[in-house]
Design a protein around this motif. Structure first.
Motif, PDB file in Angstrom:
ATOM      1  N   VAL A 130      11.875   4.375  -2.322  1.00 40.99           N
ATOM      2  CA  VAL A 130      10.743   5.296  -2.100  1.00 40.99           C
ATOM      3  C   VAL A 130       9.565   4.898  -2.988  1.00 40.99           C
ATOM      4  CG1 VAL A 130       9.972   7.693  -2.247  1.00 40.99           C
ATOM      5  CG2 VAL A 130      12.258   7.172  -1.373  1.00 40.99           C
ATOM      6  N   ALA A 131       9.845   4.501  -4.239  1.00 42.91           N
ATOM      7  CA  ALA A 131       8.781   4.025  -5.131  1.00 42.91           C
ATOM      8  C   ALA A 131       8.140   2.767  -4.556  1.00 42.91           C
ATOM      9  CB  ALA A 131       9.345   3.742  -6.515  1.00 42.91           C
ATOM     10  N   ALA A 132       8.956   1.917  -3.924  1.00 42.64           N
ATOM     11  CA  ALA A 132       8.433   0.689  -3.315  1.00 42.64           C
ATOM     12  C   ALA A 132       7.524   0.993  -2.132  1.00 42.64           C
ATOM     13  CB  ALA A 132       9.590  -0.204  -2.869  1.00 42.64           C
ATOM     14  N   ILE A 133       7.813   2.076  -1.405  1.00 43.86           N
ATOM     15  CA  ILE A 133       6.924   2.509  -0.315  1.00 43.86           C
ATOM     16  C   ILE A 133       5.535   2.805  -0.874  1.00 43.86           C
ATOM     17  CG2 ILE A 133       6.441   4.376   1.327  1.00 43.86           C
ATOM     18  CD1 ILE A 133       9.447   4.653   1.736  1.00 43.86           C
ATOM     19  N   TRP A 134       5.511   3.547  -1.991  1.00 46.12           N
ATOM     20  CA  TRP A 134       4.220   3.884  -2.601  1.00 46.12           C
ATOM     21  C   TRP A 134       3.532   2.642  -3.160  1.00 46.12           C
ATOM     22  CZ3 TRP A 134       0.387   7.290  -3.604  1.00 46.12           C
ATOM     23  CH2 TRP A 134       0.510   8.548  -3.010  1.00 46.12           C
ATOM     24  N   ARG A 135       4.306   1.733  -3.759  1.00 42.64           N
ATOM     25  CA  ARG A 135       3.705   0.505  -4.284  1.00 42.64           C
ATOM     26  C   ARG A 135       3.088  -0.300  -3.149  1.00 42.64           C
ATOM     27  NH1 ARG A 135       7.604  -0.970  -7.252  1.00 42.64           N
ATOM     28  NH2 ARG A 135       8.710  -2.300  -5.784  1.00 42.64           N
ATOM     29  N   GLY A 136       3.813  -0.429  -2.045  1.00 43.83           N
ATOM     30  CA  GLY A 136       3.284  -1.167  -0.900  1.00 43.83           C
ATOM     31  C   GLY A 136       2.042  -0.513  -0.319  1.00 43.83           C
ATOM     32  N   ALA A 137       2.068   0.825  -0.203  1.00 41.77           N
ATOM     33  CA  ALA A 137       0.913   1.543   0.338  1.00 41.77           C
ATOM     34  C   ALA A 137      -0.309   1.364  -0.547  1.00 41.77           C
ATOM     35  CB  ALA A 137       1.248   3.029   0.490  1.00 41.77           C
ATOM     36  N   PHE A 138      -0.089   1.439  -1.871  1.00 41.92           N
ATOM     37  CA  PHE A 138      -1.223   1.275  -2.789  1.00 41.92           C
ATOM     38  C   PHE A 138      -1.750  -0.162  -2.747  1.00 41.92           C
ATOM     39  CE2 PHE A 138      -3.546   0.620  -6.683  1.00 41.92           C
ATOM     40  CZ  PHE A 138      -4.237   1.807  -6.841  1.00 41.92           C
ATOM     41  N   LEU A 139      -0.846  -1.141  -2.728  1.00 43.11           N
ATOM     42  CA  LEU A 139      -1.277  -2.539  -2.642  1.00 43.11           C
ATOM     43  C   LEU A 139      -2.106  -2.769  -1.383  1.00 43.11           C
ATOM     44  CD1 LEU A 139       1.958  -4.365  -3.836  1.00 43.11           C
ATOM     45  CD2 LEU A 139      -0.311  -4.580  -4.882  1.00 43.11           C
ATOM     46  N   ALA A 140      -1.741  -2.078  -0.314  1.00 41.14           N
ATOM     47  CA  ALA A 140      -2.444  -2.277   0.959  1.00 41.14           C
ATOM     48  C   ALA A 140      -3.778  -1.543   1.010  1.00 41.14           C
ATOM     49  CB  ALA A 140      -1.555  -1.822   2.116  1.00 41.14           C
ATOM     50  N   LYS A 141      -3.766  -0.246   0.654  1.00 37.34           N
ATOM     51  CA  LYS A 141      -4.967   0.571   0.874  1.00 37.34           C
ATOM     52  C   LYS A 141      -5.214   1.588  -0.234  1.00 37.34           C
ATOM     53  CE  LYS A 141      -6.452  -1.038   4.831  1.00 37.34           C
ATOM     54  NZ  LYS A 141      -7.799  -1.633   4.963  1.00 37.34           N
ATOM     55  N   GLY A 142      -4.852   1.240  -1.466  1.00 37.53           N
ATOM     56  CA  GLY A 142      -4.997   2.204  -2.546  1.00 37.53           C
ATOM     57  C   GLY A 142      -6.258   2.022  -3.356  1.00 37.53           C
ATOM     58  N   SER A 143      -6.604   3.048  -4.128  1.00 30.06           N
ATOM     59  CA  SER A 143      -7.730   2.965  -5.072  1.00 30.06           C
ATOM     60  C   SER A 143      -7.463   3.913  -6.229  1.00 30.06           C
ATOM     61  CB  SER A 143      -9.060   3.325  -4.396  1.00 30.06           C
ATOM     62  OG  SER A 143      -9.074   4.690  -4.021  1.00 30.06           O
ATOM     63  N   LEU A 144      -8.010   3.569  -7.390  1.00 33.31           N
ATOM     64  CA  LEU A 144      -7.855   4.383  -8.597  1.00 33.31           C
ATOM     65  C   LEU A 144      -9.210   4.531  -9.258  1.00 33.31           C
ATOM     66  CD1 LEU A 144      -5.983   5.775 -10.716  1.00 33.31           C
ATOM     67  CD2 LEU A 144      -5.820   3.549 -11.850  1.00 33.31           C
ATOM     68  N   THR A 145      -9.569   5.774  -9.611  1.00 34.59           N
ATOM     69  CA  THR A 145     -10.833   6.021 -10.304  1.00 34.59           C
ATOM     70  C   THR A 145     -10.562   6.346 -11.767  1.00 34.59           C
ATOM     71  OG1 THR A 145     -10.779   8.345  -9.663  1.00 34.59           O
ATOM     72  CG2 THR A 145     -12.006   6.851  -8.234  1.00 34.59           C
ATOM     73  N   ASP A 146     -11.589   6.199 -12.594  1.00 38.89           N
ATOM     74  CA  ASP A 146     -11.476   6.478 -14.026  1.00 38.89           C
ATOM     75  C   ASP A 146     -11.039   7.915 -14.278  1.00 38.89           C
ATOM     76  OD1 ASP A 146     -12.123   4.008 -14.876  1.00 38.89           O
ATOM     77  OD2 ASP A 146     -14.201   4.446 -15.402  1.00 38.89           O
ATOM     78  N   PRO A 147     -10.310   8.146 -15.381  1.00 44.87           N
ATOM     79  CA  PRO A 147      -9.967   9.531 -15.720  1.00 44.87           C
ATOM     80  C   PRO A 147     -11.218  10.336 -16.012  1.00 44.87           C
ATOM     81  CG  PRO A 147      -9.406   8.028 -17.512  1.00 44.87           C
ATOM     82  CD  PRO A 147      -9.778   7.183 -16.343  1.00 44.87           C
TER      83      PRO A 147
END
Length: 330
Positions: A130-147
């Motif tokens: 399940v963690a790998a699903i999230w890793r794959g999704a983020f690698l494909a179409k994820g983004s992170l903004t500053d705290p």
């Protein structure tokens, strides 16, 4: 925006280097990448799988996994930057054996129909899968903004079913995520700072977690300091305004009452005018003999009340009429 792009790129670069030994976990990540980064296409009456990726490191990871797990060699082409996109994108395509791969990764069901969400065998897998699903999704179409107030970890999804499946996967990891749709685009968003850190850690971005947490703590300390400074400034302004108002009213009271002021009230009024910026507590210390701040306040209050009654009897403006026009309400 530039900082967000750089931060996202750093996270993806770290995630694309996470070492995974279990085949089931590698399968879950790869299937998730293919689901979120592309989809199924019909080319020359054959089913092809295409995925649009944004880093050479990720392309190498996907190409390696396709070869080692499924024995597939994909075609890779470079998509040049456009006005909206400033960096190269990479198109990974599997045409030969595309339908078989689609079935194996769960993108096609047993009736050759595209799976609209995520394959059930992935979302019901182990915690690592399940963690790998999230890793794959983020690698494909994820983004992170500053705290900060607008901090967010987001994944853009192909549709509502995929978004809901990803929310469910986060729930299995003990992390709260929400699906939302803006102008037809489906996203899954994590906004809580602790939850963002938890998801980054679960996906394997340990270095990013350390950096992100340090930045988050610095910003929280700065925000707290700013709030305290603003609070102190507001208190000082209110105290200064209250002192100005009190002095103006006392001066008017002395003028209205003239020689008829009782000595103890007159003394309190003179004390107020002699120390215009002092607090009531400080005025009490200046008195001889010293008084409590309640005693000082009580005498000044009675002085003003006596003067206002005198003004009403005479039909003239009371003590509040002497307040400066530009004084804020206190």
């Amino acid at each position: 925006m530039g900082r967000q792009v750089a931060l996202t790129a750093d996270v993806k670069e770290e995630l694309a280097r996470v070492e995974v030994s279990k085949t089931g976990v590698r399968v879950a990540e790869l299937a998730s990448i293919l689901r979120f980064a592309g989809g199924l296409h019909i080319i020359s009456n054959r089913i092809a799988i295409e995925a649009e990726l944004d880093s050479p490191t990720l392309v190498r990871r996907v190409t390696r996994d396709l070869g080692e797990i499924y024995g597939v060699r994909p075609d890779v082409s470079v998509i040049s930057p456009t006005g909206m996109r400033r960096s190269n994108q990479y198109l990974v395509r599997v045409l030969e054996g595309g339908e078989t791969l689609a079935r194996q990764t769960g993108l096609l069901d047993a009736r050759r129909r595209p799976v609209r969400g995520l394959p059930n065998k992935l979302t019901t897998g182990s915690r690592d899968e399940v963690a790998a699903i999230w890793r794959g999704a983020f690698l494909a179409k994820g983004s992170l903004t500053d705290p900060g107030r607008s901090a967010a970890l987001e994944v853009t999804c192909p549709g509502n079913e995929t978004a809901m499946a990803l929310v469910g996967a986060a729930g299995r990891l003990g992390i709260s995520a929400k699906a939302r749709e803006v102008r037809g685009v489906h996203r899954v968003v994590i906004r809580d700072g602790e939850a963002i850190s938890a998801m980054l850690a679960v996906m394997g971005a340990t270095e990013t977690v350390r950096n992100w947490e340090e930045l988050r703590q610095r910003r929280e300390v700065r925000a707290t300091a700013n709030r305290l400074v603003n609070f102190d400034d507001a208190n000082l302004r209110r105290s200064a305004q209250a002192a100005v108002a009190a002095c103006a009213r006392v001066e008017r009271a002395m003028e209205l009452l003239g020689e008829g002021i009782p000595d103890h009230l007159k003394y309190a009024g003179e004390l107020r005018l002699a120390h215009r910026e002092a607090s009531l507590d400080e005025l009490g210390h200046y008195a001889d003999p010293p008084m409590t701040k309640d005693a000082v306040a009580g005498r000044i209050r009675r002085l003003l009340a006596m003067a206002d009654k005198r003004a009403a009897d005479l039909g003239v403006p009371g003590t509040e009429a002497s307040l400066p026009a530009d004084l804020d309400e206190v």
